[in-house]
Design a protein around this motif. Sequence first.
Motif, PDB file in Angstrom:
ATOM      1  N   LEU A 137      -0.780   1.315 -16.763  1.00  0.00           N
ATOM      2  CA  LEU A 137      -1.303   2.324 -17.694  1.00  0.00           C
ATOM      3  C   LEU A 137      -0.924   3.730 -17.248  1.00  0.00           C
ATOM      4  O   LEU A 137      -0.617   4.591 -18.069  1.00  0.00           O
ATOM      5  CB  LEU A 137      -2.826   2.199 -17.786  1.00  0.00           C
ATOM      6  N   MET A 138      -0.927   3.934 -15.952  1.00  0.00           N
ATOM      7  CA  MET A 138      -0.587   5.250 -15.427  1.00  0.00           C
ATOM      8  C   MET A 138       0.901   5.563 -15.622  1.00  0.00           C
ATOM      9  O   MET A 138       1.270   6.681 -15.985  1.00  0.00           O
ATOM     10  CB  MET A 138      -0.933   5.321 -13.935  1.00  0.00           C
ATOM     11  N   ILE A 139       1.751   4.546 -15.417  1.00  0.00           N
ATOM     12  CA  ILE A 139       3.196   4.762 -15.508  1.00  0.00           C
ATOM     13  C   ILE A 139       3.667   4.843 -16.954  1.00  0.00           C
ATOM     14  O   ILE A 139       4.411   5.755 -17.334  1.00  0.00           O
ATOM     15  CB  ILE A 139       3.948   3.631 -14.762  1.00  0.00           C
ATOM     16  N   PHE A 140       3.229   3.884 -17.782  1.00  0.00           N
ATOM     17  CA  PHE A 140       3.764   3.796 -19.140  1.00  0.00           C
ATOM     18  C   PHE A 140       3.017   4.661 -20.154  1.00  0.00           C
ATOM     19  O   PHE A 140       3.616   5.150 -21.115  1.00  0.00           O
ATOM     20  CB  PHE A 140       3.762   2.338 -19.608  1.00  0.00           C
ATOM     21  N   MET A 143      -1.548   7.943 -18.241  1.00  0.00           N
ATOM     22  CA  MET A 143      -2.982   8.218 -18.181  1.00  0.00           C
ATOM     23  C   MET A 143      -3.313   8.951 -16.889  1.00  0.00           C
ATOM     24  O   MET A 143      -2.692   8.722 -15.852  1.00  0.00           O
ATOM     25  CB  MET A 143      -3.775   6.909 -18.275  1.00  0.00           C
ATOM     26  N   ARG A 144      -4.309   9.802 -16.935  1.00  0.00           N
ATOM     27  CA  ARG A 144      -4.679  10.587 -15.771  1.00  0.00           C
ATOM     28  C   ARG A 144      -5.265   9.699 -14.678  1.00  0.00           C
ATOM     29  O   ARG A 144      -6.043   8.788 -14.939  1.00  0.00           O
ATOM     30  CB  ARG A 144      -5.687  11.664 -16.174  1.00  0.00           C
ATOM     31  N   SER A 145      -4.906  10.031 -13.458  1.00  0.00           N
ATOM     32  CA  SER A 145      -5.315   9.214 -12.314  1.00  0.00           C
ATOM     33  C   SER A 145      -6.830   9.150 -12.152  1.00  0.00           C
ATOM     34  O   SER A 145      -7.382   8.116 -11.792  1.00  0.00           O
ATOM     35  CB  SER A 145      -4.677   9.750 -11.026  1.00  0.00           C
ATOM     36  N   TRP A 146      -7.512  10.259 -12.427  1.00  0.00           N
ATOM     37  CA  TRP A 146      -8.951  10.261 -12.178  1.00  0.00           C
ATOM     38  C   TRP A 146      -9.709   9.434 -13.213  1.00  0.00           C
ATOM     39  O   TRP A 146     -10.770   8.883 -12.920  1.00  0.00           O
ATOM     40  CB  TRP A 146      -9.493  11.687 -12.088  1.00  0.00           C
ATOM     41  N   TYR A 147      -9.136   9.292 -14.442  1.00  0.00           N
ATOM     42  CA  TYR A 147      -9.730   8.367 -15.411  1.00  0.00           C
ATOM     43  C   TYR A 147      -9.643   6.945 -14.879  1.00  0.00           C
ATOM     44  O   TYR A 147     -10.616   6.170 -14.905  1.00  0.00           O
ATOM     45  CB  TYR A 147      -8.987   8.437 -16.748  1.00  0.00           C
ATOM     46  N   LEU A 148      -8.455   6.611 -14.415  1.00  0.00           N
ATOM     47  CA  LEU A 148      -8.221   5.260 -13.898  1.00  0.00           C
ATOM     48  C   LEU A 148      -9.015   5.018 -12.620  1.00  0.00           C
ATOM     49  O   LEU A 148      -9.447   3.894 -12.357  1.00  0.00           O
ATOM     50  CB  LEU A 148      -6.728   5.062 -13.640  1.00  0.00           C
ATOM     51  N   VAL A 186     -10.873   3.126  -3.987  1.00  0.00           N
ATOM     52  CA  VAL A 186     -10.394   4.213  -4.848  1.00  0.00           C
ATOM     53  C   VAL A 186      -9.574   5.200  -4.024  1.00  0.00           C
ATOM     54  O   VAL A 186      -8.638   5.835  -4.542  1.00  0.00           O
ATOM     55  CB  VAL A 186     -11.567   4.916  -5.572  1.00  0.00           C
ATOM     56  N   GLU A 187      -9.878   5.329  -2.733  1.00  0.00           N
ATOM     57  CA  GLU A 187      -9.068   6.178  -1.859  1.00  0.00           C
ATOM     58  C   GLU A 187      -7.677   5.577  -1.687  1.00  0.00           C
ATOM     59  O   GLU A 187      -6.666   6.295  -1.735  1.00  0.00           O
ATOM     60  CB  GLU A 187      -9.750   6.327  -0.489  1.00  0.00           C
ATOM     61  N   PHE A 188      -7.615   4.270  -1.501  1.00  0.00           N
ATOM     62  CA  PHE A 188      -6.313   3.613  -1.385  1.00  0.00           C
ATOM     63  C   PHE A 188      -5.556   3.668  -2.708  1.00  0.00           C
ATOM     64  O   PHE A 188      -4.338   3.847  -2.728  1.00  0.00           O
ATOM     65  CB  PHE A 188      -6.489   2.156  -0.946  1.00  0.00           C
ATOM     66  N   PHE A 189      -6.274   3.520  -3.807  1.00  0.00           N
ATOM     67  CA  PHE A 189      -5.649   3.628  -5.120  1.00  0.00           C
ATOM     68  C   PHE A 189      -5.003   5.009  -5.285  1.00  0.00           C
ATOM     69  O   PHE A 189      -3.856   5.121  -5.716  1.00  0.00           O
ATOM     70  CB  PHE A 189      -6.682   3.410  -6.229  1.00  0.00           C
ATOM     71  N   ILE A 192      -1.817   5.249  -3.165  1.00  0.00           N
ATOM     72  CA  ILE A 192      -0.680   4.475  -3.661  1.00  0.00           C
ATOM     73  C   ILE A 192      -0.038   5.147  -4.868  1.00  0.00           C
ATOM     74  O   ILE A 192       1.163   4.970  -5.121  1.00  0.00           O
ATOM     75  CB  ILE A 192      -1.127   3.035  -4.003  1.00  0.00           C
ATOM     76  N   THR A 193      -0.804   5.946  -5.612  1.00  0.00           N
ATOM     77  CA  THR A 193      -0.227   6.626  -6.774  1.00  0.00           C
ATOM     78  C   THR A 193       0.894   7.582  -6.388  1.00  0.00           C
ATOM     79  O   THR A 193       1.705   7.959  -7.234  1.00  0.00           O
ATOM     80  CB  THR A 193      -1.307   7.425  -7.551  1.00  0.00           C
ATOM     81  N   PHE A 194       0.936   7.988  -5.118  1.00  0.00           N
ATOM     82  CA  PHE A 194       1.987   8.914  -4.679  1.00  0.00           C
ATOM     83  C   PHE A 194       3.288   8.194  -4.318  1.00  0.00           C
ATOM     84  O   PHE A 194       4.300   8.847  -4.083  1.00  0.00           O
ATOM     85  CB  PHE A 194       1.503   9.725  -3.469  1.00  0.00           C
ATOM     86  N   PHE A 195       3.247   6.853  -4.276  1.00  0.00           N
ATOM     87  CA  PHE A 195       4.462   6.093  -3.992  1.00  0.00           C
ATOM     88  C   PHE A 195       5.206   5.824  -5.301  1.00  0.00           C
ATOM     89  O   PHE A 195       4.609   5.356  -6.281  1.00  0.00           O
ATOM     90  CB  PHE A 195       4.126   4.766  -3.314  1.00  0.00           C
ATOM     91  N   SER A 196       6.488   6.104  -5.308  1.00  0.00           N
ATOM     92  CA  SER A 196       7.299   5.915  -6.518  1.00  0.00           C
ATOM     93  C   SER A 196       7.844   4.486  -6.594  1.00  0.00           C
ATOM     94  O   SER A 196       9.051   4.258  -6.463  1.00  0.00           O
ATOM     95  CB  SER A 196       8.442   6.931  -6.542  1.00  0.00           C
ATOM     96  N   VAL A 197       6.934   3.537  -6.764  1.00  0.00           N
ATOM     97  CA  VAL A 197       7.328   2.138  -6.897  1.00  0.00           C
ATOM     98  C   VAL A 197       6.790   1.604  -8.219  1.00  0.00           C
ATOM     99  O   VAL A 197       6.005   2.259  -8.902  1.00  0.00           O
ATOM    100  CB  VAL A 197       6.790   1.283  -5.720  1.00  0.00           C
ATOM    101  N   THR A 198       7.214   0.415  -8.582  1.00  0.00           N
ATOM    102  CA  THR A 198       6.789  -0.163  -9.855  1.00  0.00           C
ATOM    103  C   THR A 198       5.302  -0.508  -9.831  1.00  0.00           C
ATOM    104  O   THR A 198       4.690  -0.620  -8.758  1.00  0.00           O
ATOM    105  CB  THR A 198       7.588  -1.432 -10.170  1.00  0.00           C
TER     106      THR A 198
END
Length: 251
Positions: A137-140, A143-148, A186-189, A192-198
């Motif tokens: 949802l974040m990639i495609f 959506m904002r990270s804090w919502y997720l 949520v801290e780990f989430f 991980i959002t800063f990693f440019s992976v699929t």
Amino acid sequence: MFARFIPIIISLTTFIAWEFLILKPQSFFYSLAVVAAACVLVLHFNSYQIFDKNFLLLIIPVVCLEIFTTLYFIFLNNIYLQHGIAVLAATGLFYYYTYLYYFLRRITSYKPLTLESASSYSSVVSYLFFSTIIFGLMIFLNMRSWYLALIVIIVTFFSAYQFFWINKIEQRLCFFASIVVSVVMVEFFWSITFFSVTHFISGLSLAIIYYIILNLTLLYLLERLDKKVLQTYLSIGLSCVAIILLSAKWL
């Protein structure tokens, strides 16, 4: 007598809905409605008493597995993998509902700890699908990270609470332990959002971390956590995450 056939009815109906979704992705909402309707049948085990806390906690893992598997198909393009997951997930549903039937209706035939084991597997698989969906949802959809992040906190809390509860942890400890696990996840989430992976790699990494934290927390609450166990979980789990991230194709 009807209750005995509920596991096969739910799993078969859900499997057919998934296959229809795989072949015709535009039918997503119809398939989701069928899956949700099939879930309702499990209430027959509890004489349709919806607001029974213990019963709701028993069905959380399997209902999450059904819903998140359905949503997961949106982000999975490999049709062969989709069919394989549909078969495995439907089989898992059948066994979980069968264990639940024996536990609620034929306790003399129930094998101890089967629900605990099935619940643990269902919880981890569901969290894997859920994590992939969140990053998808974040990639495609951008959506904002804090919502997720809020969704991650909510789903993690209930998933963790159910896991601790079914493993016979005292209710007050279940609550506080679930809050701690939710905050950590949520801290780990967020990290991980800063990693440019699929989204698949991100989701798998988060699910592995969830599995490690959940089990280490349970062992701590059961007073079975020692240095050797801690080192084993951390070394194997974090090594898996590192290998996955380092070998993944970066965006």
